[in-house]
Scaffold this motif. Sequence first.
Motif, PDB file in Angstrom:
ATOM      1  N   LEU A 122      27.948  31.421  42.755  1.00 24.47           N
ATOM      2  CA  LEU A 122      28.976  32.297  42.172  1.00 24.47           C
ATOM      3  C   LEU A 122      28.946  32.250  40.653  1.00 24.47           C
ATOM      4  N   VAL A 123      29.231  33.395  40.059  1.00 27.08           N
ATOM      5  CA  VAL A 123      29.496  33.427  38.615  1.00 27.08           C
ATOM      6  C   VAL A 123      30.881  34.023  38.408  1.00 27.08           C
ATOM      7  N   ALA A 124      31.686  33.343  37.599  1.00 23.30           N
ATOM      8  CA  ALA A 124      33.006  33.863  37.224  1.00 23.30           C
ATOM      9  C   ALA A 124      33.019  34.015  35.707  1.00 23.30           C
ATOM     10  N   TYR A 125      33.244  35.241  35.249  1.00 27.07           N
ATOM     11  CA  TYR A 125      33.319  35.454  33.803  1.00 27.07           C
ATOM     12  C   TYR A 125      34.600  36.212  33.474  1.00 27.07           C
ATOM     13  N   THR A 126      35.026  36.085  32.233  1.00 32.43           N
ATOM     14  CA  THR A 126      36.168  36.869  31.761  1.00 32.43           C
ATOM     15  C   THR A 126      35.762  37.606  30.486  1.00 32.43           C
ATOM     16  N   ALA A 127      36.447  38.708  30.220  1.00 34.37           N
ATOM     17  CA  ALA A 127      36.183  39.468  28.992  1.00 34.37           C
ATOM     18  C   ALA A 127      37.447  40.234  28.624  1.00 34.37           C
ATOM     19  N   ARG A 128      37.622  40.462  27.325  1.00 36.63           N
ATOM     20  CA  ARG A 128      38.731  41.319  26.874  1.00 36.63           C
ATOM     21  C   ARG A 128      38.414  42.757  27.257  1.00 36.63           C
ATOM     22  N   THR A 129      39.459  43.506  27.562  1.00 41.19           N
ATOM     23  CA  THR A 129      39.257  44.843  28.121  1.00 41.19           C
ATOM     24  C   THR A 129      39.697  45.948  27.161  1.00 41.19           C
ATOM     25  N   GLY A 167      22.784  43.601  41.301  1.00 44.84           N
ATOM     26  CA  GLY A 167      22.110  42.428  41.869  1.00 44.84           C
ATOM     27  C   GLY A 167      23.065  41.361  42.346  1.00 44.84           C
ATOM     28  N   PHE A 168      24.359  41.594  42.198  1.00 43.70           N
ATOM     29  CA  PHE A 168      25.398  40.675  42.670  1.00 43.70           C
ATOM     30  C   PHE A 168      26.346  41.438  43.587  1.00 43.70           C
ATOM     31  N   GLU A 169      27.195  40.688  44.255  1.00 47.71           N
ATOM     32  CA  GLU A 169      28.299  41.285  45.022  1.00 47.71           C
ATOM     33  C   GLU A 169      29.595  40.816  44.331  1.00 47.71           C
ATOM     34  N   ILE A 170      30.428  41.769  43.908  1.00 47.70           N
ATOM     35  CA  ILE A 170      31.713  41.370  43.304  1.00 47.70           C
ATOM     36  C   ILE A 170      32.645  40.912  44.419  1.00 47.70           C
ATOM     37  N   ILE A 171      33.142  39.690  44.323  1.00 48.94           N
ATOM     38  CA  ILE A 171      34.028  39.214  45.388  1.00 48.94           C
ATOM     39  C   ILE A 171      35.490  39.121  44.934  1.00 48.94           C
ATOM     40  N   ASP A 172      35.714  39.213  43.640  1.00 43.64           N
ATOM     41  CA  ASP A 172      37.100  39.129  43.167  1.00 43.64           C
ATOM     42  C   ASP A 172      37.166  39.648  41.734  1.00 43.64           C
ATOM     43  N   ARG A 173      38.239  40.370  41.419  1.00 40.36           N
ATOM     44  CA  ARG A 173      38.494  40.711  40.019  1.00 40.36           C
ATOM     45  C   ARG A 173      39.993  40.848  39.839  1.00 40.36           C
ATOM     46  N   PHE A 174      40.473  40.338  38.699  1.00 40.24           N
ATOM     47  CA  PHE A 174      41.896  40.506  38.411  1.00 40.24           C
ATOM     48  C   PHE A 174      42.094  40.548  36.902  1.00 40.24           C
ATOM     49  N   GLU A 175      43.178  41.231  36.512  1.00 41.75           N
ATOM     50  CA  GLU A 175      43.482  41.312  35.086  1.00 41.75           C
ATOM     51  C   GLU A 175      44.568  40.309  34.759  1.00 41.75           C
ATOM     52  N   PHE A 176      44.524  39.774  33.550  1.00 44.95           N
ATOM     53  CA  PHE A 176      45.538  38.802  33.138  1.00 44.95           C
ATOM     54  C   PHE A 176      45.652  38.849  31.617  1.00 44.95           C
ATOM     55  N   THR A 177      46.645  38.154  31.088  1.00 46.19           N
ATOM     56  CA  THR A 177      46.805  38.115  29.633  1.00 46.19           C
ATOM     57  C   THR A 177      46.758  36.661  29.184  1.00 46.19           C
ATOM     58  N   GLU A 178      46.416  36.497  27.902  1.00 40.67           N
ATOM     59  CA  GLU A 178      46.357  35.139  27.353  1.00 40.67           C
ATOM     60  C   GLU A 178      46.722  35.192  25.880  1.00 40.67           C
ATOM     61  N   GLY A 179      47.435  34.193  25.404  1.00 38.41           N
ATOM     62  CA  GLY A 179      47.746  34.074  23.979  1.00 38.41           C
ATOM     63  C   GLY A 179      48.866  34.994  23.552  1.00 38.41           C
ATOM     64  N   SER A 187      39.053  39.086  34.794  1.00 42.68           N
ATOM     65  CA  SER A 187      38.251  38.011  35.374  1.00 42.68           C
ATOM     66  C   SER A 187      37.458  38.619  36.523  1.00 42.68           C
ATOM     67  N   VAL A 188      36.157  38.373  36.531  1.00 43.92           N
ATOM     68  CA  VAL A 188      35.287  38.921  37.577  1.00 43.92           C
ATOM     69  C   VAL A 188      34.512  37.772  38.211  1.00 43.92           C
ATOM     70  N   THR A 189      34.541  37.703  39.530  1.00 41.67           N
ATOM     71  CA  THR A 189      33.732  36.694  40.237  1.00 41.67           C
ATOM     72  C   THR A 189      32.711  37.436  41.090  1.00 41.67           C
ATOM     73  N   MET A 190      31.446  37.018  40.982  1.00 37.37           N
ATOM     74  CA  MET A 190      30.355  37.693  41.685  1.00 37.37           C
ATOM     75  C   MET A 190      29.505  36.652  42.413  1.00 37.37           C
ATOM     76  N   ARG A 191      28.950  37.080  43.542  1.00 34.15           N
ATOM     77  CA  ARG A 191      28.079  36.197  44.336  1.00 34.15           C
ATOM     78  C   ARG A 191      26.641  36.690  44.276  1.00 34.15           C
TER      79      ARG A 191
END
Length: 193
Positions: A122-129, A167-179, A187-191
Amino acid sequence: MYGLDPSEAAMAAASRFREVEASSLLELGAGQGRDTFHFVGRGFDVTATDFTDSGLEAIKTQAADRGSVVRCLNHDVRRPLPFPDDSFDACYSHMLFCMALSTAELDSLVAEIRRVLRPGGLVAYTARTTADAHYGAGIYRGDGMYENGGFVVHFFGPELVERLSDGFEIIDRFEFTEGELPRRLISVTMRKP
Ligand SMILES: C[S@@+](CC[C@H](N)C(=O)[O-])C[C@H]1O[C@@H](n2cnc3c(N)ncnc32)[C@H](O)[C@@H]1O
């Protein structure tokens, strides 16, 4: 810079990684290690990378103080990852993908992550949107990047998330705030199949 407490993204990722019995974890853009030690504390075998020595030194000092083991490596993600194929169970990266990396560099980075993850990893990454208050503000640097206060951010829209899932399968994504801005993140999690 981002505080001492683990991020919401790291807590969610640790739970996800546990579900697939991940042990070896590659963290990219670890900064000063606020999330690194969340993973270490939950029993993951962590390799932390960043291209800033000061952050890596802070992680090494904390690891020594805590009696923990963290492998630290100075690495610029614009270059190929210096690890063999299929060598990690999971990869985690909080707010690195949205640094000053072009779309082409992000394509190469996710291809490299796919290479070093074992099948089923799994890879889980986050990015500003593009919902972030700084999107569209400051100086436009091209390719979805804006500079505010000397800081270049690549803002992610849904198309970029889809593109990087090739080349991955997205298994989860959610939006959130920080700071305090607050930063608006996905946040995106891919397999890896
Ligand atoms: C926004 S900070 C997030 C740090 C950490 N993940 C956290 O949430 O506390 C982004 C990190 O990515 C690192 N970084 C930026 N560009 C990089 C690159 N091309 N290669 C490796 N690290 C990079 C920076 O040094 C910084 O530590």
